[in-house]
Design a protein around this motif. Structure first.
Motif, PDB file in Angstrom:
ATOM      1  N   LEU A 288       0.789  -1.326  -0.576  1.00 18.35           N
ATOM      2  CA  LEU A 288      -0.477   0.537   0.029  1.00 18.35           C
ATOM      3  C   LEU A 288       0.430   1.890   0.320  1.00 18.35           C
ATOM      4  O   LEU A 288       1.822   1.551   0.621  1.00 18.35           O
ATOM      5  CB  LEU A 288      -0.805  -0.168   1.320  1.00 18.35           C
ATOM      6  CG  LEU A 288      -1.916   1.100   1.419  1.00 18.35           C
ATOM      7  CD1 LEU A 288      -2.732   1.289   0.562  1.00 18.35           C
ATOM      8  CD2 LEU A 288      -2.720   0.743   2.848  1.00 18.35           C
ATOM      9  N   ARG A 289       0.499   2.110  -0.478  1.00 13.20           N
ATOM     10  CA  ARG A 289       1.417   3.158  -1.631  1.00 13.20           C
ATOM     11  C   ARG A 289       0.771   4.326   0.040  1.00 13.20           C
ATOM     12  O   ARG A 289      -0.700   4.762  -1.289  1.00 13.20           O
ATOM     13  CB  ARG A 289       2.239   3.621  -2.338  1.00 13.20           C
ATOM     14  CG  ARG A 289       3.015   5.050  -2.057  1.00 13.20           C
ATOM     15  CD  ARG A 289       3.566   4.725  -3.770  1.00 13.20           C
ATOM     16  NE  ARG A 289       2.441   5.133  -4.607  1.00 13.20           N
ATOM     17  CZ  ARG A 289       1.905   6.462  -5.107  1.00 13.20           C
ATOM     18  NH1 ARG A 289       2.497   7.362  -4.390  1.00 13.20           N
ATOM     19  NH2 ARG A 289       1.340   6.360  -5.759  1.00 13.20           N
ATOM     20  N   LEU A 290       0.561   5.728   0.537  1.00 18.48           N
ATOM     21  CA  LEU A 290      -0.952   6.458   1.073  1.00 18.48           C
ATOM     22  C   LEU A 290      -0.456   7.503   0.999  1.00 18.48           C
ATOM     23  O   LEU A 290       1.096   7.948   0.948  1.00 18.48           O
ATOM     24  CB  LEU A 290      -0.917   6.142   2.587  1.00 18.48           C
ATOM     25  CG  LEU A 290      -1.652   5.496   2.636  1.00 18.48           C
ATOM     26  CD1 LEU A 290      -1.838   5.632   4.474  1.00 18.48           C
ATOM     27  CD2 LEU A 290      -3.478   4.909   1.999  1.00 18.48           C
ATOM     28  N   GLU A 291      -0.724   8.901  -0.123  1.00 15.77           N
ATOM     29  CA  GLU A 291      -0.220   9.947  -0.354  1.00 15.77           C
ATOM     30  C   GLU A 291      -1.189  11.096   0.664  1.00 15.77           C
ATOM     31  O   GLU A 291      -2.500  11.452   0.336  1.00 15.77           O
ATOM     32  CB  GLU A 291      -0.653  10.021  -1.514  1.00 15.77           C
ATOM     33  CG  GLU A 291      -0.017   9.630  -2.912  1.00 15.77           C
ATOM     34  CD  GLU A 291      -0.216   9.665  -4.419  1.00 15.77           C
ATOM     35  OE1 GLU A 291      -1.948  10.444  -4.834  1.00 15.77           O
ATOM     36  OE2 GLU A 291      -0.300   8.821  -5.419  1.00 15.77           O
ATOM     37  N   SER A 292      -0.690  11.206   1.554  1.00 14.56           N
ATOM     38  CA  SER A 292      -1.502  11.799   3.053  1.00 14.56           C
ATOM     39  C   SER A 292      -0.466  12.936   3.294  1.00 14.56           C
ATOM     40  O   SER A 292       0.782  12.262   3.480  1.00 14.56           O
ATOM     41  CB  SER A 292      -2.473  11.271   3.193  1.00 14.56           C
ATOM     42  OG  SER A 292      -1.799  10.407   4.804  1.00 14.56           O
ATOM     43  N   VAL A 293      -0.726  13.868   4.353  1.00 15.44           N
ATOM     44  CA  VAL A 293       0.387  14.372   5.424  1.00 15.44           C
ATOM     45  C   VAL A 293       0.519  13.370   6.205  1.00 15.44           C
ATOM     46  O   VAL A 293       1.842  12.887   6.996  1.00 15.44           O
ATOM     47  CB  VAL A 293      -0.216  15.409   5.774  1.00 15.44           C
ATOM     48  CG1 VAL A 293       0.781  16.507   7.040  1.00 15.44           C
ATOM     49  CG2 VAL A 293       0.208  17.001   4.737  1.00 15.44           C
ATOM     50  N   PRO A 294      -0.333  12.959   7.102  1.00 19.73           N
ATOM     51  CA  PRO A 294      -1.305  12.672   7.935  1.00 19.73           C
ATOM     52  C   PRO A 294       0.274  10.807   7.588  1.00 19.73           C
ATOM     53  O   PRO A 294       1.113  10.019   9.009  1.00 19.73           O
ATOM     54  CB  PRO A 294      -2.165  11.705   8.446  1.00 19.73           C
ATOM     55  CG  PRO A 294      -2.760  12.972   7.916  1.00 19.73           C
ATOM     56  CD  PRO A 294      -1.958  13.023   6.081  1.00 19.73           C
TER      57      PRO A 294
END
Length: 405
Positions: A288-294
């Motif tokens: 999984l790759r998440l594109e978010s500040v958190p």
């Protein structure tokens, strides 16, 4: 203790070096950033900064003095050209080499651009990712200007909201059948389509760009795939981002929709780690790759701890947000694989929440101006609790009571 070098001075890189020092890491720390400014927040760039409500000094994640005061060598305007995993050194664009005991790749992501063959290299065609991007865009954002936005994801919709506030005439085109097709349910898309149209934005779905038109090298409009044409003084391309894996690939590191890392954030090279938008981590039997500040913050801090020997697996707690006009959308969880969406009326006009289920299992919540629904939904998801859809949709149900059931 071996020195740590971090490539990428965005949210992940800045969070990682701060975490190392707060945890009393005693080795040297070098933070390499390609941009000529200290680490800054990206989300306000296309909103408060473009609107003129926030200046550069308020964008900075920490005062520039913080880095020297904490013995962190911040090198801005510095590009890494190559990595030698065996010799454990980074070669910079000017030929200088920087040795490392541990290296962290926090290279983030790069915006997808239109190919030159359809006019992507014309003057007046912009992407929105960096401070320089927004500084280049700002002079053209004049009341009455005709803006074409290509892409109906959150990037494009947020740009449309700001441009409409600034008085531009905005048209947004989306090649797919509807806006937010990859990231949200039709119910969420319907909510935001209505919101934008109420603010005068012309949204055209199911129509792709054929090519941009120009005069003397500057964009003048667009020819669409259905044969129609649009006039435009400027164009914003919001068709997504891709992980910046170029350095990692050239160094022979494993790549799998990003820089592949183990459960602790380590790449296929033992002394090299990755965090943030560029990193593809193990999750539910896949990657999984998440594109978010958190995610950038949480993963970077986990990697920092593991560099110091914590051996802690990274467990994501996905949440996101989007600001459009006077609506704050807060998203908890991941809606991948949902089968049903339950709508819960909001507590005030213009508010609503959408709850995603896979069968009986609660996966995610989209909450528009409904912070209570977001917070409770997030807690339920993280606790593995799934209230019955009928309970959620009933406006008389006390959401907080669901946490105890």
């Amino acid at each position: 203790m071996d020195d740590v070098v971090v490539i990428g001075a965005g949210q992940a890189g800045a969070s990682l070096v701060a975490r190392l020092r707060s945890q009393r890491f005693e080795g040297g720390i070098t933070l390499l950033g390609a941009e000529p400014v200290a680490p800054y927040q990206r989300p306000p760039l296309s909103k408060a900064y473009l609107l003129g409500d926030m200046d550069v000094s308020r964008l900075l994640l920490r005062p520039e003095s913080y880095y020297a005061e904490n013995a962190i060598t911040l090198r801005t305007d510095t590009t890494a050209a190559a990595i030698d995993p065996d010799a454990q050194r980074v070669t910079l664009a000017d030929g200088e080499t920087v040795p490392f005991g541990n290296l962290v790749l926090a290279t983030g992501a790069v915006p997808r651009r239109l190919p030159a063959s359809v006019g992507g290299d014309l003057e007046g065609v912009h992407v929105v990712r960096t401070l320089a991007d927004v500084d280049a865009l700002e002079p053209a954002c004049q009341p009455g200007a005709r803006l074409l936005i290509i892409g109906g994801g959150y990037i494009g919709l947020e740009a449309a909201a700001v441009a409409a506030k600034l008085g531009l005439h905005v048209t947004l085109i989306e090649a797919a059948e509807r806006i937010l097709g990859r990231v949200a349910a039709p119910e969420t898309a319907d909510f935001f389509r209505d919101l934008h149209r109420a603010h005068g934005v012309n949204i055209r779905e199911g129509v792709a760009l054929d090519h941009l038109t120009a005069e003397e090298g500057h964009v003048t409009g667009a020819q669409l795939a259905d044969g129609s044409t649009l006039s435009a003084d400027l164009v914003i391309v919001g068709i997504g981002i891709t992980p910046d894996t170029a350095l990692a690939e050239a160094a022979g590191l494993a790549i799998d929709n990003g820089i592949a890392v183990d459960e602790q954030g380590r790449t296929s090279a033992p002394a090299i780690w990755a965090a943030g938008d560029c990193a593809a981590f193990l999750h539910d039997g896949g990657r999984l790759r998440l594109e978010s500040v958190p995610n950038a913050i949480d993963m970077a801090e986990c990697v920092a701890d593991n560099i110091m020997g914590a051996e802690t697996p990274y467990v994501p707690k996905p949440w996101f947000w989007s600001d459009q006009y006077d609506v704050k959308l807060q998203i908890a969880g991941l809606n991948t694989g949902y089968t049903d969406v339950v709508t819960r009326p909001g507590t005030r006009e213009g508010s609503v929440s959408f709850w995603y289920y896979a069968g009986d299992r609660l996966l995610a919540v989209d909450a528009a101006n409904e912070p209570r629904a977001y917070m409770i939904g997030k807690r339920l998801i993280e606790a593995g609790q799934s209230p019955a859809p009928g309970q959620v949709s009933n406006p008389d149900t006390d959401l907080k009571a669901l946490l105890k059931s």
